[in-house]
Design a protein around this motif. Structure first.
Motif, PDB file in Angstrom:
ATOM      1  N   GLN A  38      53.078  35.865  39.527  1.00 43.17           N
ATOM      2  CA  GLN A  38      52.639  34.705  40.290  1.00 43.17           C
ATOM      3  C   GLN A  38      52.213  35.137  41.689  1.00 43.17           C
ATOM      4  O   GLN A  38      52.890  35.939  42.330  1.00 43.17           O
TER       5      GLN A  38
ATOM      6  N   THR B  93      51.540  33.581  45.396  1.00 39.74           N
ATOM      7  CA  THR B  93      51.752  32.421  46.264  1.00 39.74           C
ATOM      8  C   THR B  93      51.073  32.680  47.600  1.00 39.74           C
ATOM      9  O   THR B  93      51.270  33.736  48.206  1.00 39.74           O
TER      10      THR B  93
ATOM     11  N   SER C 133      50.154  31.070  51.495  1.00 38.88           N
ATOM     12  CA  SER C 133      50.458  30.051  52.499  1.00 38.88           C
ATOM     13  C   SER C 133      49.707  30.358  53.784  1.00 38.88           C
ATOM     14  O   SER C 133      49.562  31.527  54.178  1.00 38.88           O
TER      15      SER C 133
ATOM     16  N   VAL D 121      50.181  25.442  51.178  1.00 37.76           N
ATOM     17  CA  VAL D 121      50.776  26.393  50.235  1.00 37.76           C
ATOM     18  C   VAL D 121      50.236  26.105  48.835  1.00 37.76           C
ATOM     19  O   VAL D 121      50.159  24.943  48.420  1.00 37.76           O
TER      20      VAL D 121
ATOM     21  N   GLY E 157      49.837  28.254  44.679  1.00 35.29           N
ATOM     22  CA  GLY E 157      50.092  29.443  43.893  1.00 35.29           C
ATOM     23  C   GLY E 157      49.494  29.318  42.515  1.00 35.29           C
ATOM     24  O   GLY E 157      49.084  28.242  42.088  1.00 35.29           O
TER      25      GLY E 157
END
Length: 221
Positions: free
Chosen positions: A179, A181, A183, A188, A190
């Protein structure tokens, strides 16, 4: 030994193995020998970054922002990677800004190739891009000498020019898959992608306009 004690020992050992890299791009504060310049297979040039007092900036002609974007989008690409390999579980972040519309980015690169002149050149890699209309994740491939790319993930939100933003990218393994992610600026998002690399180099790219980078940070697993 009780289970709780074993877990505490394991956690402490993990903390000892973890590493934090914190690079300031201010003049005289970083070692260029720890980085390698990388070219895009799309263009036949390799540009360095230009050192300023408290940041570095990609090489660009001395032209107004709108003219630079309209007429020189393809010839202002500058990219550097740390000369180190990292693994899944790593978090990367950088303070950056753009002068007009786009497009500073963090790059996660699988093993590099070389062009006909032996210059380091991207093969498969992922770009996490900041620009005025949001955040993009581009997946670049390289097959039979031909580069290709597609938009793997995105978030639409306004970001302002000439404003510092801290872009953070975390590549983790969760629930049996990888994954990513992202920000930045209070936003944010993902996504999951098994094509994300197990081991990789990380760095920055400035392209499509004037992009400024103030620091670069890595937190290892």
């Amino acid at each position: 030994m009780k289970t709780s004690a074993i877990l505490m020992v394991a956690a402490f050992a993990a903390m000892l193995n973890a590493e934090t890299i914190n690079v300031s791009f201010a003049r005289g504060a970083w070692d260029t020998n720890e980085w390698v310049g990388v070219k895009s297979p799309r263009w036949d040039y390799l540009h360095d970054f230009v050192q300023m007092d408290d940041h570095i900036i990609n090489q660009t002609p001395d032209l107004p922002d709108d003219i630079l974007f309209k007429e020189h989008e393809r010839d202002v690409f500058s990219s550097i990677l740390l000369k180190r390999t990292f693994t899944v579980g790593t978090e990367v972040s950088s303070t950056m800004s753009f002068d007009h519309r786009m497009a500073p980015l963090i790059v996660i690169a699988a093993p590099l190739g070389a062009d006909a002149r032996g210059r380091p050149e991207f093969r498969e890699h992922f770009e996490v891009v900041l620009f005025d209309e949001g955040l993009n994740v581009w997946h670049h491939r390289h097959q039979d000498g031909n580069p290709s790319w597609h938009l793997a993930a995105f978030l639409r939100a306004p970001f302002k020019p000439k404003t510092k933003y801290d872009l953070k990218v975390s590549l983790q393994r969760r629930h049996g898959t990888k994954q990513l992610t992202v920000s930045c600026g209070g936003q944010v998002f993902g996504y999951e992608d098994d094509d994300l690399p197990e081991t990789f180099q990380v760095g920055i790219t400035g392209c499509e306009g004037r992009n400024r980078f103030y620091d670069f940070r890595v937190q290892t697993p």
